[in-house]
Design a protein around this motif. Sequence first.
Motif, mmCIF file in Angstrom:
data_model
loop_
_atom_site.group_PDB
_atom_site.id
_atom_site.type_symbol
_atom_site.label_atom_id
_atom_site.label_comp_id
_atom_site.label_asym_id
_atom_site.label_seq_id
_atom_site.Cartn_x
_atom_site.Cartn_y
_atom_site.Cartn_z
ATOM 1 N N GLY A 25 0.805 -1.214 0.000
ATOM 2 C CA GLY A 25 0.000 0.000 0.000
ATOM 3 C C GLY A 25 0.834 1.259 0.000
ATOM 4 O O GLY A 25 1.713 1.456 -0.825
ATOM 5 N N SER A 26 0.533 2.152 0.952
ATOM 6 C CA SER A 26 1.172 3.458 0.985
ATOM 7 C C SER A 26 2.651 3.379 1.333
ATOM 8 O O SER A 26 3.367 4.361 1.204
ATOM 9 C CB SER A 26 0.452 4.356 1.995
ATOM 10 N N GLU A 27 3.127 2.218 1.790
ATOM 11 C CA GLU A 27 4.526 2.091 2.156
ATOM 12 C C GLU A 27 5.416 1.690 0.975
ATOM 13 O O GLU A 27 6.609 1.510 1.140
ATOM 14 C CB GLU A 27 4.683 1.067 3.290
ATOM 15 N N LYS A 28 4.839 1.547 -0.187
ATOM 16 C CA LYS A 28 5.668 1.235 -1.342
ATOM 17 C C LYS A 28 6.679 2.358 -1.584
ATOM 18 O O LYS A 28 6.363 3.530 -1.421
ATOM 19 C CB LYS A 28 4.808 1.096 -2.597
ATOM 20 N N PRO A 29 7.895 2.019 -2.006
ATOM 21 C CA PRO A 29 8.831 3.083 -2.393
ATOM 22 C C PRO A 29 8.378 3.771 -3.673
ATOM 23 O O PRO A 29 7.782 3.140 -4.558
ATOM 24 C CB PRO A 29 10.145 2.326 -2.605
ATOM 25 N N ARG A 30 8.658 5.063 -3.766
ATOM 26 C CA ARG A 30 8.316 5.846 -4.962
ATOM 27 C C ARG A 30 9.515 5.850 -5.902
ATOM 28 O O ARG A 30 10.667 5.915 -5.468
ATOM 29 C CB ARG A 30 7.957 7.280 -4.609
ATOM 30 N N VAL A 31 9.244 5.839 -7.206
ATOM 31 C CA VAL A 31 10.335 5.762 -8.170
ATOM 32 C C VAL A 31 10.022 6.620 -9.393
ATOM 33 O O VAL A 31 8.872 6.687 -9.856
ATOM 34 C CB VAL A 31 10.609 4.300 -8.586
ATOM 35 N N ASP A 56 5.708 2.447 -6.320
ATOM 36 C CA ASP A 56 4.801 3.493 -6.780
ATOM 37 C C ASP A 56 5.514 4.262 -7.891
ATOM 38 O O ASP A 56 6.461 5.019 -7.635
ATOM 39 C CB ASP A 56 4.462 4.411 -5.597
ATOM 40 N N VAL A 57 5.077 4.050 -9.132
ATOM 41 C CA VAL A 57 5.731 4.686 -10.275
ATOM 42 C C VAL A 57 5.245 6.130 -10.372
ATOM 43 O O VAL A 57 4.136 6.407 -10.822
ATOM 44 C CB VAL A 57 5.445 3.925 -11.578
ATOM 45 N N ALA A 58 6.118 7.054 -9.951
ATOM 46 C CA ALA A 58 5.772 8.475 -9.968
ATOM 47 C C ALA A 58 6.148 9.142 -11.278
ATOM 48 O O ALA A 58 5.679 10.253 -11.566
ATOM 49 C CB ALA A 58 6.456 9.199 -8.802
#
Length: 455
Positions: A25-31, A56-58
């Motif tokens: 969920g919200s704890e995924k790393p952003r990339v 989380d593909v930003a």
Amino acid sequence: MNKFIRIFITLCLLPCADGLWAQTGSEKPRVIVTTDGEIDDQSSMVRFLMYASDYDVAGIVQVNGVQRDGHSRDKWIEAQIAKYAEVLPNLRLHHPGYPGAEHLLNVLKVGNEVSGDMYKAPPLLSRSEGAQLIIDVLLDDDPRPVHILAWGGANTQANALWQIRQNYSAGQWERAAKKARLYCIWYQDGGGKWIEENLPEITIYESGAPYRDGAWRYVWDYMSVDYYFKNRPSKNPKALQALMDKPWLAEHITTGHGMLAAAYPQPYTSEGDTPSFMPLIDNGLEQHTDYTLGGWGGRPEYRAGNHLQDGKDFDPPGDTLSSHYPFQRWLPAAQNDWAARADWCVKPYDQANHAPKVEALSPSRLSAQTGQSLRLHVRATDPDGDHLTYRWWQYGEAGNYQGKVALKNAGKSAARLTVPADAKPGEEIHLICEVTDDGSPALVHYRRFIITVRQ
């Protein structure tokens, strides 16, 4: 066990004894990926999309490279995302965290693709949509770190950071600098070095510097197998080359595994950029929290300030230090895991394999005195009901205690040890619990324990 119950168990959040939660969920790393679109980038992108459930593909930003201008005009990423969309319903049978194709297209931008700009100082570069995306993500309200991966030149990143430093408040710059984590697949232009020298607040990992023997080079990239590229030998031993070679890739990935896997453009595994997103994969090593912990993405060390370069691990055959072994030691597990992801593209849940889940039942971060006896305990479950085996081992290079720790019950779920008498206060001992299932392919999940020696 009912298939849907197994899926539910797989997705549950598992609270650890030290208060940490599994990466969901919200704890995924952003990339944010930046790519020059060379053929090995296209290969890495196939794997990156298969693991899109784990982070989380930003942003995906197209930039320039060392050979020529960028490749956005070729629409290669759009073509891969279209193939990803074809297999997405099946991927979501195995993990509901996969993003929609529309999201990936929405965060796809073009940065600086002009090869002639690769060594211009960032203030001289034109603004771009790609740089603006990086600015927007670093300044948004999400406090998570942002892993900005340089698969090509880093001048778009440098320009974005320069704009924030020049045009925004000191508080906004501090926020952006704190969030940014740059993993550069060597410095392919002047951007990385410029950031290192002019923006020392930024954490930047220069991996695979050619003058330092390249670390992941000859392991992951064009030289992963002997003599396929410019007649150059690989640094991989023959057993690892077999996992990267043409027959393995054809059997486990490109044949019979759907449109996305079939889009892999090379005949053997050649992915010079893949190490950069390996720390973000949800394998239990939590390397996204600190690259220096070591994991599938190598094991860097701080050289000066916030600048990291590749460390060296002891290669067991000769027990000699090698900059390649921090990547090689994980290669069988990483390749098997990728083969399972390819299966996810086409197989129903009960016909594919899924990695075990490993929960720490004793604190994974603890302090202890010399001579103190410790019992470290995990609980592992397998979504498919496979038999599990345990292997505890000391990751000596990741810690700073130089001696060997004697582990008892290293093949069970609970291991015992005594903190060595020669350990000094403040030193860290890193231990890995590795749990492997007997599925096909066999998959591994980990839990890391760090013991800090106290007075």
